[in-house]
Design an enzyme around this catalytic site. Structure first.
Site, PDB file in Angstrom:
ATOM      1  N   ASP A   1       0.828  -1.206   0.000  1.00 30.24           N
ATOM      2  CA  ASP A   1       0.000   0.000   0.000  1.00 30.24           C
ATOM      3  C   ASP A   1       0.866   1.261   0.000  1.00 30.24           C
ATOM      4  O   ASP A   1       2.082   1.216   0.266  1.00 30.24           O
ATOM      5  CB  ASP A   1      -0.900  -0.021   1.248  1.00 30.24           C
ATOM      6  CG  ASP A   1      -2.248   0.624   0.993  1.00 30.24           C
ATOM      7  OD1 ASP A   1      -2.345   1.461   0.083  1.00 30.24           O
ATOM      8  OD2 ASP A   1      -3.206   0.304   1.721  1.00 30.24           O
TER       9      ASP A   1
ATOM     10  N   ASP B   1     -11.100   2.252  -2.936  1.00 27.15           N
ATOM     11  CA  ASP B   1     -11.639   1.876  -1.627  1.00 27.15           C
ATOM     12  C   ASP B   1     -13.159   1.868  -1.655  1.00 27.15           C
ATOM     13  O   ASP B   1     -13.793   1.476  -0.686  1.00 27.15           O
ATOM     14  CB  ASP B   1     -11.153   2.848  -0.545  1.00 27.15           C
ATOM     15  CG  ASP B   1      -9.733   2.529  -0.111  1.00 27.15           C
ATOM     16  OD1 ASP B   1      -9.231   1.451  -0.468  1.00 27.15           O
ATOM     17  OD2 ASP B   1      -9.125   3.364   0.584  1.00 27.15           O
TER      18      ASP B   1
END
Ligand code: GLA
Length: 716
Positions: free
Chosen positions: A459, A528
């Site tokens: 990430d 997301d």
């Protein structure tokens, strides 16, 4: 001495030049070609780019515009390169010297060497073609032998030139949780720039891709279209300049913003590759070209199956412990997934990672949450037949961490200014080789201590602000470039030691999705936002440039008004995964999911490796329909998603694509919820490919609910 009369001298020079006339340089693929010619004054011109043309036509071509425009001399438009020499002279004159073409397997490369006649500077234009896929790339390799560094203020990867009546540009812009919104607009005179200055997670607001359609907007199946991107996980810039004669120059490269580059004598500056494909049949063909190229060449393990995983992020966030995770393994087993992915929150002891304010950088398992460490989790998940994977964000640090205290000089931050945070964190100074070692070691230690770790999610949750590299000192203008180069150095080291390990590229949603990175990664996290309806659009957007096997799509509990079937059908158009608590699943939900995963594994070779056809766009109708067809045209999967169905809608027949007209196919609706039967009018019907592609299917269901269907279309 023999004296020639002036006229005779002129004739002789002309004969010499003609003798030296270089035959057109052909950069070609199966259906397209670029023709470069060398002008009388030895400049390299792009004389043609488009549909493949025959040799006699190529021989007749002359004129054009410089393939790699320089600054400071007669060019008055945006240059590909601008260099200031040791003596302050801000001009560059690149003249053809030589070229050569090589073939390596199915890939062809052509190098064109150009030199400045006065200054010791050379630039090689390096073209690569993947003829079968109709994909091209171009990059520039810049060197010099002046006494001291020269300054580069522009260093594009390459340019493309067009002469058309109109130009239509399609771009994909966005933000967190609303990535890749497609907009197509005509280009007007002047410069349009699509770019990023974010440093890290650079695709956050602008995805690194464009379509350029000539003369009119292209649709899925018609129109001359170029799809372009840049293989660079950093600041990028695409400029589109329409001049006073309506000619268009497209320049692609690293964004030179705040990035003057001081190139030392004999140092080589290699630009990233700008990648582009040409299609005479609209955007659909351009996408399929890139998908094939990606699977065959540009994505790690592009031809291999992907695992179906269960992630715990949306199920637990950072609130979990060992026992809770083991319960989740049981849930994963019940669902039938291949792998459990442990997300953020597993690390930090002096600064436990219980929310996003602390712990980044301290990659030790938290002793309270995970008293038996990662090894125990790997064992327990394997006992249940699941592989185990883990989340990392190795380029970042929270001020509340041991790492920050131990190495304040390893962090990008401005002297004399307050620290500026994004998600409470700072970016590490990856240009520092010690930081590169640290990042490599973080990954390597985890994998050495847990050799059965089967997956990583990498990430990157903030972009650069107030950035200053303690390591680069007076060379701050190299920061953006060196950061990306350093990231690649670390990824190279990881891939040398762990060549096959699946790793997901993630950046706080879809902030990083580019082919510079994808050669190190197997898939990426598009957003997301996992609401099924939103994902129809987001995954649709990414599908223009990425094949299904790279697009991670998880079934979650976002989009509560949509059925589990709808959310599952949506996730099935990419690399299926789950991120959901199953404790409130009914037995039917479990049964459905279990079967859906089995079905997905059966049909995923067609979805992940097949050709994709976008049939009905959700931008144009209140539904999206797309299909995937295998190479042999014997097996196909069709997805239909209704977005905001209303009574006003009239849904006409959907004409299929990519099938064999002579074959007979049976249509079967699959992935049905337990206890339901297909009431679709086309279920279980048989048609020829000719019928399906000319007349099409009437697959719109009755009623007005948000609903979806999956059809399997198999040759009998
Ligand atoms: C980012 C990712 C999420 C999740 C969180 C963890 O937002 O996009 O999927 O991993 O970080 O902090």
């Amino acid at each position: 001495m023999i004296r020639f009369p002036a006229l005779a001298l002129a004739v002789l020079t002309c004969i010499q030049l003609q003798a030296q006339r270089i035959a057109p340089i052909l950069i070609e693929t199966k259906n397209a070609c670029m023709v470069l010619t060398v002008s009388g004054n030895q400049r390299v011109l792009q004389s043609y780019f488009g549909k493949k043309i025959d040799r006699p036509s190529i021989e007749k071509i002359s004129g054009g515009r410089e393939a790699y425009l320089t600054a400071g001399m007669e060019n008055q438009f945006e240059p590909a390169i601008r260099m200031v020499h040791n003596d302050g002279n801000p001009s560059l004159d690149l003249r053809y010297v030589s070229h050569n073409t090589r073939q390596d397997g199915k890939v062809i490369t052509t190098d064109i060497l150009m030199k400045d006649p006065v200054y010791p500077v050379e630039v090689t234009l390096h073209y690569t073609t993947w003829p079968e896929e109709d994909v091209f790339s171009c990059q520039a390799i810049i060197r010099h032998q002046e006494k001291k560094p020269v300054m580069l203020t522009q260093y594009a990867s390459g340019m493309l030139h067009f002469n058309a009546d109109q130009y239509w540009l399609t771009q994909f812009h966005g933000d967190w949780a609303r990535e890749v919104n497609m907009v197509e607009e005509p280009l007007t005179h002047g410069i349009k720039s699509l770019e990023s200055k974010l440093g890290t997670r650079t695709n956050f607001y602008q995805t690194q891709f464009y379509f350029l359609s000539l003369n009119r907007p292209s649709d899925e199946n018609t129109g001359e279209t170029i799809a372009g991107t840049l293989n660079w996980t950093g600041n990028f810039q695409f400029t589109f300049e329409v001049d006073q004669r309506n000619a268009l120059r497209v320049r692609s490269g690293i964004n030179p913003y705040a990035s003057e580059y001081y190139l030392a004598p004999n140092e080589t500056f290699t630009t990233p590759e700008m990648v582009f494909t040409w299609s005479g049949q609209g955007k659909g063909q351009a996408s399929r070209n890139l998908h094939r190229w990606a699977r065959n060449y540009a994505v790690l393990n592009g031809k291999e199956d992907r695992m179906v995983l269960l992630n715990n992020w949306e199920a637990t966030y950072t609130k979990f412990d060992e026992n809770r995770l083991v319960e989740l393994f049981d849930e994963g087993k019940k669902l039938g997934v291949d792998l459990f992915l442990l997300d953020d929150g597993w690390f930090g002891n002096n600064h436990p990672r219980n929310d996003d304010k602390t712990g980044l950088g301290d990659w030790e398992p938290n002793k309270t949450k995970l008293p038996h460490g990662i090894g125990y989790l790997v064992e327990e998940s394997e006992k249940r037949g699941l592989h185990f994977g883990i989340w990392l964000e190795p380029e970042m640090v929270n001020p509340k961490s041991d790492l920050y205290k131990a190495h304040p000089d390893w962090i990008l931050k401005l002297p004399n200014r307050e620290e500026n945070y994004g998600r409470n964190q700072l970016v590490l100074d990856l240009t520092n080789p010690r930081v590169q070692d640290f990042v490599f070691k973080t990954v390597d230690d985890l994998l050495t201590q847990n050799p059965r770790l089967a997956y990583i999610k990498w990430d990157c949750n903030r972009s650069m602000t107030n950035a200053y590299s303690p390591f680069l000192k007076e060379k701050q203008s190299h920061l953006y470039i060196e950061y990306t180069r350093s990231l690649y150095k670390v990824l190279e080291r990881i891939r040398t030691k762990y060549p096959k390990l699946p790793i997901m590229l993630c950046a706080g949603g879809g902030g990083r999705a580019d082919y510079g990175a994808m050669k190190y990664f197997t898939e990426f996290w598009p957003s997301d936002n996992t609401d099924g309806l939103e994902r129809v659009f987001i995954q649709w957007g990414y599908s223009y440039f990425f094949p299904a096997n790279t697009i991670s799509a998880h079934v979650t509990s976002m989009g509560k008004n949509q059925t589990l079937k709808f959310r599952t059908d949506v996730a099935m158009m990419g690399r299926l995964g789950y991120d959901i608590r199953t404790n409130n699943f009914t037995p039917q939900d479990i049964e459905f999911t279990n079967n859906a995963i089995k079905t997905y594994k059966r049909i995923s070779p067609v979805i992940q490796q097949g050709d994709q056809f976008r049939l009905v766009s959700p931008y144009e109708e209140d539904r999206a329909v797309l299909m995937y067809v295998n190479e042999q045209k014997t097996s196909s999967i069709l997805f239909q998603y209704f977005t905001t169905p209303r009574r006003k809608n009239i849904f006409t027949n959907v004409r299929l694509q990519g099938l064999d007209p002579g074959k007979t196919y049976r249509i079967r609706e699959i992935n049905l919820y337990p206890g339901t039967k297909s009431n679709n009018p086309e279920n279980d019907k048989q048609y020829t490919g000719e019928y399906l592609m000319s007349i099409g299917l009437n697959i719109a269901p009755r009623g007005f609910a948000v609903t979806s269907n999956v059809f399997e279309i198999i040759a009998e």
